[in-house]
Design a protein around this motif. Structure first.
Motif, short mmCIF file in Angstrom:
data_model
loop_
_atom_site.label_atom_id
_atom_site.label_comp_id
_atom_site.label_asym_id
_atom_site.label_seq_id
_atom_site.Cartn_x
_atom_site.Cartn_y
_atom_site.Cartn_z
N GLY A 139 32.15 28.55 13.76
CA GLY A 139 31.60 27.20 13.71
C GLY A 139 30.12 27.11 14.04
N TYR A 140 29.47 28.22 14.28
CA TYR A 140 28.04 28.21 14.53
C TYR A 140 27.28 28.21 13.21
CZ TYR A 140 29.08 29.22 19.43
OH TYR A 140 29.53 29.15 20.72
N ASN A 141 26.00 27.82 13.26
CA ASN A 141 25.17 27.78 12.06
C ASN A 141 23.89 28.60 12.27
OD1 ASN A 141 23.18 26.13 13.36
ND2 ASN A 141 24.41 24.32 12.91
N GLU A 142 23.04 28.61 11.26
CA GLU A 142 21.83 29.40 11.31
C GLU A 142 20.91 28.98 12.46
OE1 GLU A 142 23.19 28.04 8.60
OE2 GLU A 142 23.37 29.64 7.11
N GLY A 143 20.82 27.67 12.69
CA GLY A 143 20.02 27.18 13.81
C GLY A 143 20.54 27.68 15.14
N ASN A 144 21.86 27.70 15.29
CA ASN A 144 22.45 28.25 16.52
C ASN A 144 22.07 29.72 16.69
OD1 ASN A 144 25.40 26.46 15.63
ND2 ASN A 144 23.97 25.82 17.22
N LEU A 145 22.07 30.47 15.58
CA LEU A 145 21.71 31.89 15.65
C LEU A 145 20.27 32.07 16.12
CD1 LEU A 145 22.48 34.85 15.23
CD2 LEU A 145 21.75 34.61 12.85
N VAL A 146 19.37 31.25 15.60
CA VAL A 146 17.98 31.32 16.06
C VAL A 146 17.91 31.02 17.55
CG1 VAL A 146 15.69 30.24 15.86
CG2 VAL A 146 17.01 30.78 13.79
N ASP A 147 18.64 30.00 18.00
CA ASP A 147 18.63 29.65 19.42
C ASP A 147 19.23 30.75 20.29
OD1 ASP A 147 17.29 27.30 18.89
OD2 ASP A 147 19.09 26.03 18.99
N VAL A 148 20.22 31.46 19.79
CA VAL A 148 20.79 32.60 20.53
C VAL A 148 19.73 33.69 20.69
CG1 VAL A 148 22.48 34.48 20.43
CG2 VAL A 148 23.20 32.14 19.92
N ILE A 149 19.00 33.98 19.62
CA ILE A 149 17.95 35.01 19.69
C ILE A 149 16.88 34.61 20.70
CG2 ILE A 149 16.14 36.21 18.38
CD1 ILE A 149 19.03 37.01 17.62
N ILE A 150 16.47 33.34 20.68
CA ILE A 150 15.47 32.87 21.65
C ILE A 150 16.01 33.03 23.07
CG2 ILE A 150 14.28 30.80 22.52
CD1 ILE A 150 14.06 29.94 19.52
N LEU A 151 17.26 32.68 23.28
CA LEU A 151 17.86 32.80 24.61
C LEU A 151 17.97 34.26 25.05
CD1 LEU A 151 19.06 31.32 27.01
CD2 LEU A 151 21.25 31.25 25.79
N ILE A 152 18.32 35.15 24.14
CA ILE A 152 18.36 36.58 24.47
C ILE A 152 16.97 37.05 24.89
CG2 ILE A 152 18.66 38.91 23.50
CD1 ILE A 152 20.98 37.70 21.80
N GLY A 153 15.94 36.60 24.16
CA GLY A 153 14.58 36.97 24.53
C GLY A 153 14.20 36.42 25.89
N ASP A 154 14.53 35.17 26.15
CA ASP A 154 14.28 34.52 27.43
C ASP A 154 14.91 35.34 28.55
OD1 ASP A 154 15.16 33.04 29.75
OD2 ASP A 154 15.37 31.19 28.64
N LYS A 155 16.16 35.67 28.41
CA LYS A 155 16.85 36.36 29.49
C LYS A 155 16.37 37.81 29.62
CE LYS A 155 18.39 34.53 31.67
NZ LYS A 155 17.47 34.04 32.74
N THR A 156 16.05 38.44 28.52
CA THR A 156 15.55 39.81 28.57
C THR A 156 14.24 39.87 29.35
OG1 THR A 156 16.70 40.39 26.53
CG2 THR A 156 14.84 41.79 27.16
N ILE A 157 13.38 38.87 29.20
CA ILE A 157 12.13 38.82 29.96
C ILE A 157 12.43 38.91 31.45
CG2 ILE A 157 10.22 37.30 30.66
CD1 ILE A 157 10.30 36.22 27.71
N MET A 158 13.32 38.06 31.92
CA MET A 158 13.63 38.04 33.36
C MET A 158 14.37 39.31 33.79
SD MET A 158 12.12 35.56 34.66
CE MET A 158 12.51 34.28 35.82
N ASN A 159 15.28 39.80 32.95
CA ASN A 159 15.99 41.03 33.27
C ASN A 159 15.00 42.18 33.48
OD1 ASN A 159 18.79 40.58 30.93
ND2 ASN A 159 18.40 39.58 32.87
N TYR A 160 14.06 42.30 32.56
CA TYR A 160 13.09 43.39 32.65
C TYR A 160 12.18 43.22 33.86
CZ TYR A 160 14.17 45.10 27.89
OH TYR A 160 14.77 45.62 26.77
N LEU A 161 11.79 41.98 34.14
CA LEU A 161 10.93 41.73 35.30
C LEU A 161 11.64 42.16 36.58
CD1 LEU A 161 8.23 40.67 36.39
CD2 LEU A 161 9.31 38.41 36.56
#
Length: 177
Positions: A139-161
């Motif tokens: 039930g997800y769409n392309e916009g949701n996929l983009v938002d998932v990628i942004i969220l993964i990037g967001d969290k990866t920043i803090m994980n790496y820090l």
């Protein structure tokens, strides 16, 4: 390796002091990992802007992604913080552990999200096509996929820090799994 101390309000720029004040007012504290971002004149403001941006994902979905990405990246700080935040957004202890193990058997749609986010993180953006298809079928769409990628990037920043600085965790420690 260099040891990192968590900067205090008195040690950061005026811009970062204002962000510290806003964080303290909003959540009652300045989490150590946010304070560590204040070593950068612009890093904390840039990150807060990214993190507070609008998204198509519900709070529980965001926390599921935060939990699995932090698990894959081995970030104790973020596993701990998002265990607390996940509970605030309706996840149980067992559900949080399940998500950190790579699934959400209690919710088929969330399960598709967690499995895809895990796979994207593990494979640095090259996801298994079956998991992408399952994400859309859930039930997800392309916009949701983009938002998932942004969220993964967001969290990866803090994980790496955190993984680099190893600053003290100021949340109850998440269980080791």
């Amino acid at each position: 390796m260099k040891t990192f101390a968590v900067p205090t309000r008195e040690q950061v720029s005026e811009t970062n002091k204002a962000i510290f004040d806003n964080l303290k007012k909003a959540i009652g504290m300045v989490p150590n990992l946010y304070a560590t971002m204040a070593y950068s004149e612009n890093g904390l403001a840039n990150y807060v802007g990214l993190q507070s941006g609008k998204t198509s994902l519900r709070a529980k979905e965001k926390e599921a992604v935060n939990l699995i990405v932090s698990q894959v990246n081995g970030c104790t700080y973020c596993q701990s913080a998002h265990t607390v935040i996940g509970k605030m957004n309706g996840l149980t202890d067992d559900q949080i552990i399940g998500i950190r193990k790579g699934g959400a058997s209690f919710d088929a749609k969330l399960d598709a999200l967690v499995k895809l986010a895990k796979n994207i993180t593990e494979n640095r953006g090259k996801a298994d096509s079956a998991l992408v298809d399952n994400f859309f079928a859930a039930g997800y769409n392309e916009g949701n996929l983009v938002d998932v990628i942004i969220l993964i990037g967001d969290k990866t920043i803090m994980n790496y820090l955190h993984n680099l600085t190893d600053i003290p965790v100021d949340f109850p420690l998440a269980p080791v799994i």
